[in-house]
Design a protein around this motif. Structure first.
Motif, PDB file in Angstrom:
ATOM      1  N   SER A 224       6.001  24.706   4.438  1.00  0.00           N
ATOM      2  CA  SER A 224       5.368  24.964   3.256  1.00  0.00           C
ATOM      3  C   SER A 224       3.912  25.428   3.264  1.00  0.00           C
ATOM      4  CB  SER A 224       5.276  23.651   2.383  1.00  0.00           C
ATOM      5  OG  SER A 224       4.523  22.758   2.951  1.00  0.00           O
ATOM      6  N   ASN A 225       3.197  25.328   4.290  1.00  0.00           N
ATOM      7  CA  ASN A 225       1.960  25.908   4.590  1.00  0.00           C
ATOM      8  C   ASN A 225       1.915  27.430   4.990  1.00  0.00           C
ATOM      9  OD1 ASN A 225       2.828  25.559   7.161  1.00  0.00           O
ATOM     10  ND2 ASN A 225       0.920  25.121   7.932  1.00  0.00           N
ATOM     11  N   LYS A 226       3.050  27.776   5.215  1.00  0.00           N
ATOM     12  CA  LYS A 226       3.477  29.274   5.408  1.00  0.00           C
ATOM     13  C   LYS A 226       3.432  30.187   4.078  1.00  0.00           C
ATOM     14  CE  LYS A 226       3.390  29.020   9.980  1.00  0.00           C
ATOM     15  NZ  LYS A 226       4.666  29.434  10.874  1.00  0.00           N
ATOM     16  N   GLY A 227       3.672  29.742   2.953  1.00  0.00           N
ATOM     17  CA  GLY A 227       3.450  30.234   1.673  1.00  0.00           C
ATOM     18  C   GLY A 227       4.878  31.142   1.569  1.00  0.00           C
ATOM     19  N   VAL A 228       5.998  30.619   2.002  1.00  0.00           N
ATOM     20  CA  VAL A 228       7.341  31.352   1.750  1.00  0.00           C
ATOM     21  C   VAL A 228       7.727  31.421   0.338  1.00  0.00           C
ATOM     22  CG1 VAL A 228       9.748  31.370   2.755  1.00  0.00           C
ATOM     23  CG2 VAL A 228       8.136  30.409   4.163  1.00  0.00           C
ATOM     24  N   LEU A 229       7.441  30.436  -0.366  1.00  0.00           N
ATOM     25  CA  LEU A 229       8.019  30.581  -1.814  1.00  0.00           C
ATOM     26  C   LEU A 229       7.026  31.529  -2.594  1.00  0.00           C
ATOM     27  CD1 LEU A 229       8.898  26.933  -2.875  1.00  0.00           C
ATOM     28  CD2 LEU A 229      10.236  28.630  -2.524  1.00  0.00           C
ATOM     29  N   GLU A 230       5.816  31.532  -2.199  1.00  0.00           N
ATOM     30  CA  GLU A 230       4.975  32.680  -2.862  1.00  0.00           C
ATOM     31  C   GLU A 230       5.226  33.844  -2.340  1.00  0.00           C
ATOM     32  OE1 GLU A 230       2.935  28.559  -2.868  1.00  0.00           O
ATOM     33  OE2 GLU A 230       4.082  29.758  -1.512  1.00  0.00           O
ATOM     34  N   ALA A 231       5.600  34.041  -1.144  1.00  0.00           N
ATOM     35  CA  ALA A 231       5.949  35.434  -0.711  1.00  0.00           C
ATOM     36  C   ALA A 231       7.222  35.774  -1.482  1.00  0.00           C
ATOM     37  CB  ALA A 231       6.387  35.164   0.715  1.00  0.00           C
ATOM     38  N   ILE A 232       8.110  35.202  -1.595  1.00  0.00           N
ATOM     39  CA  ILE A 232       9.224  35.471  -2.338  1.00  0.00           C
ATOM     40  C   ILE A 232       8.844  35.777  -3.853  1.00  0.00           C
ATOM     41  CG2 ILE A 232      11.552  35.017  -3.424  1.00  0.00           C
ATOM     42  CD1 ILE A 232      11.812  33.072  -0.499  1.00  0.00           C
ATOM     43  N   ALA A 233       8.256  34.944  -4.464  1.00  0.00           N
ATOM     44  CA  ALA A 233       7.850  35.307  -5.892  1.00  0.00           C
ATOM     45  C   ALA A 233       6.911  36.506  -5.930  1.00  0.00           C
ATOM     46  CB  ALA A 233       7.174  33.997  -6.395  1.00  0.00           C
ATOM     47  N   GLY A 234       6.033  36.626  -4.944  1.00  0.00           N
ATOM     48  CA  GLY A 234       4.801  37.804  -4.935  1.00  0.00           C
ATOM     49  C   GLY A 234       5.873  39.107  -4.595  1.00  0.00           C
ATOM     50  N   LEU A 235       6.964  39.274  -3.915  1.00  0.00           N
ATOM     51  CA  LEU A 235       7.636  40.396  -3.577  1.00  0.00           C
ATOM     52  C   LEU A 235       8.317  40.657  -4.968  1.00  0.00           C
ATOM     53  CD1 LEU A 235       8.282  42.454  -1.421  1.00  0.00           C
ATOM     54  CD2 LEU A 235       6.620  40.643  -0.755  1.00  0.00           C
ATOM     55  N   ARG A 236       8.985  39.782  -5.762  1.00  0.00           N
ATOM     56  CA  ARG A 236       9.741  40.011  -6.982  1.00  0.00           C
ATOM     57  C   ARG A 236       8.882  40.567  -8.024  1.00  0.00           C
ATOM     58  NH1 ARG A 236      13.360  35.080  -8.791  1.00  0.00           N
ATOM     59  NH2 ARG A 236      14.154  36.690 -10.298  1.00  0.00           N
ATOM     60  N   LEU A 237       7.482  39.945  -8.086  1.00  0.00           N
ATOM     61  CA  LEU A 237       6.594  40.486  -9.007  1.00  0.00           C
ATOM     62  C   LEU A 237       5.838  41.775  -8.588  1.00  0.00           C
ATOM     63  CD1 LEU A 237       4.665  40.003 -11.497  1.00  0.00           C
ATOM     64  CD2 LEU A 237       3.256  38.792  -9.944  1.00  0.00           C
ATOM     65  N   ALA A 238       5.850  42.152  -7.308  1.00  0.00           N
ATOM     66  CA  ALA A 238       5.561  43.475  -6.967  1.00  0.00           C
ATOM     67  C   ALA A 238       6.234  44.592  -7.002  1.00  0.00           C
ATOM     68  CB  ALA A 238       5.150  43.465  -5.292  1.00  0.00           C
ATOM     69  N   THR A 239       7.747  44.231  -7.129  1.00  0.00           N
ATOM     70  CA  THR A 239       8.996  45.137  -7.302  1.00  0.00           C
ATOM     71  C   THR A 239       8.872  45.469  -8.803  1.00  0.00           C
ATOM     72  OG1 THR A 239      10.044  44.286  -5.461  1.00  0.00           O
ATOM     73  CG2 THR A 239      11.115  45.414  -7.312  1.00  0.00           C
ATOM     74  N   ALA A 240       8.862  44.311  -9.687  1.00  0.00           N
ATOM     75  CA  ALA A 240       8.584  44.704 -11.057  1.00  0.00           C
ATOM     76  C   ALA A 240       7.444  45.274 -11.503  1.00  0.00           C
ATOM     77  CB  ALA A 240       8.782  43.118 -11.583  1.00  0.00           C
ATOM     78  N   ARG A 241       6.419  45.425 -11.014  1.00  0.00           N
ATOM     79  CA  ARG A 241       5.168  46.083 -11.268  1.00  0.00           C
ATOM     80  C   ARG A 241       4.940  47.567 -10.836  1.00  0.00           C
ATOM     81  NH1 ARG A 241       0.404  42.464  -8.989  1.00  0.00           N
ATOM     82  NH2 ARG A 241      -0.946  44.341  -9.869  1.00  0.00           N
ATOM     83  N   THR A 242       5.840  47.780  -9.806  1.00  0.00           N
ATOM     84  CA  THR A 242       5.748  49.184  -9.327  1.00  0.00           C
ATOM     85  C   THR A 242       7.223  49.952  -9.048  1.00  0.00           C
ATOM     86  OG1 THR A 242       6.406  48.227  -6.883  1.00  0.00           O
ATOM     87  CG2 THR A 242       4.059  48.275  -7.714  1.00  0.00           C
TER      88      THR A 242
END
Length: 399
Positions: A224-242
């Motif tokens: 959890s301290n590696k931020g894996v869930l945040e990484a997945i959610a962040g990639l989805r958001l970046a894909t939607a934005r760009t």
């Protein structure tokens, strides 16, 4: 003192430093790779090293080397079954203890201990070395465990037991300044030296150029301290934005104390569809170089992280930039010029997305040039021979 001819002799001046390095780790990644490279680095620095560890999973790390003596205990076998691996674990612990005693009786007085056996066995080992006159350097990879095991009302007891090794050793080594600060905060009354000796660089011989495909890699233990869930959610958001064809490769084993978190990762990866490619399990050495060659950057949205990052140094050694938070030793590397698109803190899907988009806004050719230049600088600054000399200097101060 004079010899038979009347010449003045400096007693011990020509005798090389002699020490024993112990670990239970055997995989040629993470802690196992660290111990193998450290042993070879100390030998390069002129130290007579007895390296007590299971046989490495990478035969290249078992090549004979001047001033390096190998003692090997058994180790577990992937896929061997729970009962057989239980027997192998017991054999590893018993064998490790006996070989450690052999090294001490054989004249080794200086010991470097890193990633030891379970705490009760580790304490017995340290106690034996201490009572028998050994001088011990203990490498602290994490100042605070990733998870506590006892109920909360027994937390103080568990914390006290966790700190017991510090009472039995003569010096501590941490891999980054943030680790030293966290350790001092957790154990403010430490009376032994705490040395910061950097992690060496894990370098490939011929780094591949950046493919420029928008593929990112999140690699390592899926905690959890590696931020894996945040990484997945962040990639989805970046894909939607760009609308960029981004893809995140997630590779690594789950942590035994965070089974529920691994289940969340699996669900999040499934929900992300083609944006995320998840494989849970150990990545062997033969596949790792190819995996890194397929990516443009390594993604490290770390939280609550105090140590140095072997993954960051792996990225540097393979000439890859990173998209990372300034957590633990990564902040030090960023300050030294590591090519990085920084993730603002606190780490969240939005901050990961912002950092990924900022990475895409810089031409890949610029990232590639900076990553190759940084690799060349790191090969000298973080060479294992230099790391080995620093351990030798610390050991001499204890001797």
């Amino acid at each position: 003192m004079k010899d038979a001819s009347g010449n003045k002799v400096l007693v011990g001046a020509a005798a090389p430093l002699r020490l024993c390095l112990f670990t239970r780790a055997w995989r040629a990644s993470g802690a196992g790779l660290y111990a193998s490279e450290l042993a070879r680095g100390m030998a390069q620095a002129g130290v007579d090293v007895t390296f007590l560890a299971p046989r490495s999973s990478d035969p290249r790390l078992e090549q004979p080397m001047a001033q390096l003596t190998r003692l090997r205990q058994p180790h577990e076998r992937p896929g061997a079954g729970r009962l057989r691996n239980l027997g192998l674990s017991l054999a590893r612990m018993a064998g490790g203890f006996l070989l450690l005693a052999r090294a001490r009786i054989g004249g080794n007085r200086l010991f470097v201990m890193t990633i030891m056996d379970p705490l009760p066995v580790a304490l017995l080992m340290l106690l034996f070395l201490r009572i028998s006159g050994g001088r011990i350097i203990y490498v602290v990879h994490d100042p605070i465990p990733h998870a506590w095991h006892l109920p909360s009302f027994l937390r103080r007891l568990e914390q006290a037991v966790w700190r017991l090794p510090y009472r039995l050793v003569h010096a501590l080594v941490v891999l980054a300044e943030p680790t030293r600060l966290a350790l001092r905060e957790d154990v403010p009354n430490l009376s032994i030296p705490v040395a910061v000796i950097d992690l060496g660089i894990f370098a490939t011989d011929a780094p591949a150029p950046l493919p420029g495909t928008g593929t990112l890699l999140l690699f390592g233990t899926l905690r959890s301290n590696k931020g894996v869930l945040e990484a997945i959610a962040g990639l989805r958001l970046a894909t939607a934005r760009t609308n960029a064809p981004l893809r995140l490769l997630v590779r690594g084993g789950g942590h035994r104390d965070e089974a529920a978190y691994l289940a969340e990762i699996r669900k999040a990866a499934s929900d992300a569809g083609a944006v995320v490619d998840l494989e849970v399990g150990y990545v062997d050495e033969a596949r790792l170089a190819d995996l890194i060659a397929r990516c443009d950057a390594l993604l490290m949205p770390y939280k609550d992280f105090h140590s140095q990052s072997g993954v960051a140094l792996l990225a540097a050694g393979h000439a890859r930039p990173v998209i990372a938070s300034a957590a633990g030793g990564i902040a030090t590397l960023m300050g030294e010029g590591m090519p990085c698109s920084p993730i603002a803190r606190p780490v969240a899907a939005a901050t990961v997305s912002d950092a990924v988009i900022a990475f895409l806004d810089t031409p890949f050719a610029r990232w590639e040039a900076d990553a190759f230049a940084y690799r060349e600088a790191m090969l000298d600054r973080y060479s294992w021979g230099r790391i080995g000399r620093r351990f030798a200097d610390l050991a001499r101060s204890l001797a």
